[in-house]
Scaffold this motif. Sequence first.
Motif, PDB file in Angstrom:
ATOM      1  N   VAL A 175       0.843  -1.203   0.000  1.00  0.00           N
ATOM      2  CA  VAL A 175       0.000   0.000   0.000  1.00  0.00           C
ATOM      3  C   VAL A 175       0.878   1.253   0.000  1.00  0.00           C
ATOM      4  CG1 VAL A 175      -1.735   1.300   1.293  1.00  0.00           C
ATOM      5  CG2 VAL A 175      -1.906  -1.187   1.153  1.00  0.00           C
ATOM      6  N   TYR A 213      -8.303  -1.821   2.398  1.00  0.00           N
ATOM      7  CA  TYR A 213      -9.044  -0.798   1.646  1.00  0.00           C
ATOM      8  C   TYR A 213     -10.448  -0.596   2.201  1.00  0.00           C
ATOM      9  CZ  TYR A 213      -5.248   0.147  -1.466  1.00  0.00           C
ATOM     10  OH  TYR A 213      -4.035   0.571  -1.945  1.00  0.00           O
ATOM     11  N   SER A 219      -3.454   6.698   4.160  1.00  0.00           N
ATOM     12  CA  SER A 219      -4.072   6.126   2.963  1.00  0.00           C
ATOM     13  C   SER A 219      -5.337   6.894   2.594  1.00  0.00           C
ATOM     14  CB  SER A 219      -4.445   4.655   3.196  1.00  0.00           C
ATOM     15  OG  SER A 219      -3.295   3.844   3.295  1.00  0.00           O
ATOM     16  N   TRP A 232      -6.202   8.348  -1.078  1.00  0.00           N
ATOM     17  CA  TRP A 232      -7.238   7.811  -1.959  1.00  0.00           C
ATOM     18  C   TRP A 232      -8.606   8.393  -1.637  1.00  0.00           C
ATOM     19  CZ3 TRP A 232      -3.533   3.603  -1.161  1.00  0.00           C
ATOM     20  CH2 TRP A 232      -2.931   3.198  -2.354  1.00  0.00           C
ATOM     21  N   THR A 258     -11.111   4.249  -3.894  1.00  0.00           N
ATOM     22  CA  THR A 258     -11.189   3.074  -3.019  1.00  0.00           C
ATOM     23  C   THR A 258     -12.224   2.079  -3.538  1.00  0.00           C
ATOM     24  OG1 THR A 258     -10.628   4.563  -1.213  1.00  0.00           O
ATOM     25  CG2 THR A 258     -11.342   2.374  -0.592  1.00  0.00           C
ATOM     26  N   LEU A 307     -11.325  -1.704  -4.641  1.00  0.00           N
ATOM     27  CA  LEU A 307     -12.002  -2.871  -4.042  1.00  0.00           C
ATOM     28  C   LEU A 307     -12.618  -3.738  -5.143  1.00  0.00           C
ATOM     29  CD1 LEU A 307     -13.628  -1.247  -0.880  1.00  0.00           C
ATOM     30  CD2 LEU A 307     -12.046  -3.192  -0.881  1.00  0.00           C
ATOM     31  N   MET A 318      -4.574  -0.422  -9.601  1.00  0.00           N
ATOM     32  CA  MET A 318      -4.669   0.243  -8.296  1.00  0.00           C
ATOM     33  C   MET A 318      -3.967   1.593  -8.283  1.00  0.00           C
ATOM     34  SD  MET A 318      -4.042  -3.048  -5.843  1.00  0.00           S
ATOM     35  CE  MET A 318      -4.288  -2.325  -4.216  1.00  0.00           C
TER      36      MET A 318
END
Length: 328
Positions: A221, A260, A286, A290, A295, A299, A326
């Motif tokens: 990540v 996430y 994070s 994002w 997100t 996902l 991603m």
Amino acid sequence: MDNWSQLETIQPIATKMVLNMIKRDRISHAYLFHGQKGIGKNNIATLLAKSIFCIDQVDGEPCHTCKNCIRISSGNHPDVHKVIPEGSSIKKDQILHLQKEFTYTGLESNRKVYIIQDADKMTVNAANRLLKFLEEPSKKTTAILLTKNVNGIIHTIRSRCQVIALQPLNEKKMQVVLQDAGITQENARLFSALTNNVDDAKVFDQDEWFAQARNLVVQLVEMLQYKNEEVLLFIHKQWMPHFSNREQLQLGLDLLVLWYKDIMYLLVGREDNIIFKSYIDKIEKSAMYWSKGDTTHILYAMMEAKKRIEQNVHPTLLMEQLTLRMQR
Ligand SMILES: [Zn+2]
């Protein structure tokens, strides 16, 4: 799960049934408790034995401190016998031995209890022997059979027992069981989100591989956030060697999905649901990087990737494509 009220939190129906019988002094001469591993079968057997023998029982709840309770806890009560598989099966001799023990009157009282763990592992001869034993019930004897596989118990035995199904654990109940087994709250929360098998969860807790897997997820990540140009190298050099089969890769993706989801929980103000609470600083970073849209998109991409693992897509290719999708 040391007393009935604790057990009731994970097995309310079975607990109520058994407690009612104890309170009314209507204990059957044979029980068969069945359900998957780690959901309270042994606890229920031990508690039932204690309730029968406890000198100071109140409303069905044993005191846990009298000499009978203590001896049952430590497996040393002369009138409580436990049969477990020798090797891979329970043999006829073990049942014969049990029967022989029972021809003597109870040492301390007239009551006797026997517990047969993994009762489906009885050989045909052992099962037939036990059947004979069950056919001549004594009021003073209680048989407690436990099994993960109720279909592995011959019908003639089942029909002589009061059959009680224990329920599979949902996520919340699983957490209670894991914490009860000494696993930290955070790990219990994480493991129950990953599996409904108590044994698997206990393995995660001790497993160096799992701890490293979690670290790699955090690293991936961070790479995606700050070092996009090195992501592919990281996938090749670190991620793939660690998640080297499909099952492991699924678990790696499950961990990523949870991360996430945590970002999403933070973004929508539902912090209570966050799983990686001890990494909250990182989750916050994070969530600054994002957006909700990113997100959701990530996902979705991960759920697709999980499906494609099952379709035999080459794992390295799959991870390369996933990490490209991603990247913001
Ligand atoms: Zn007691």
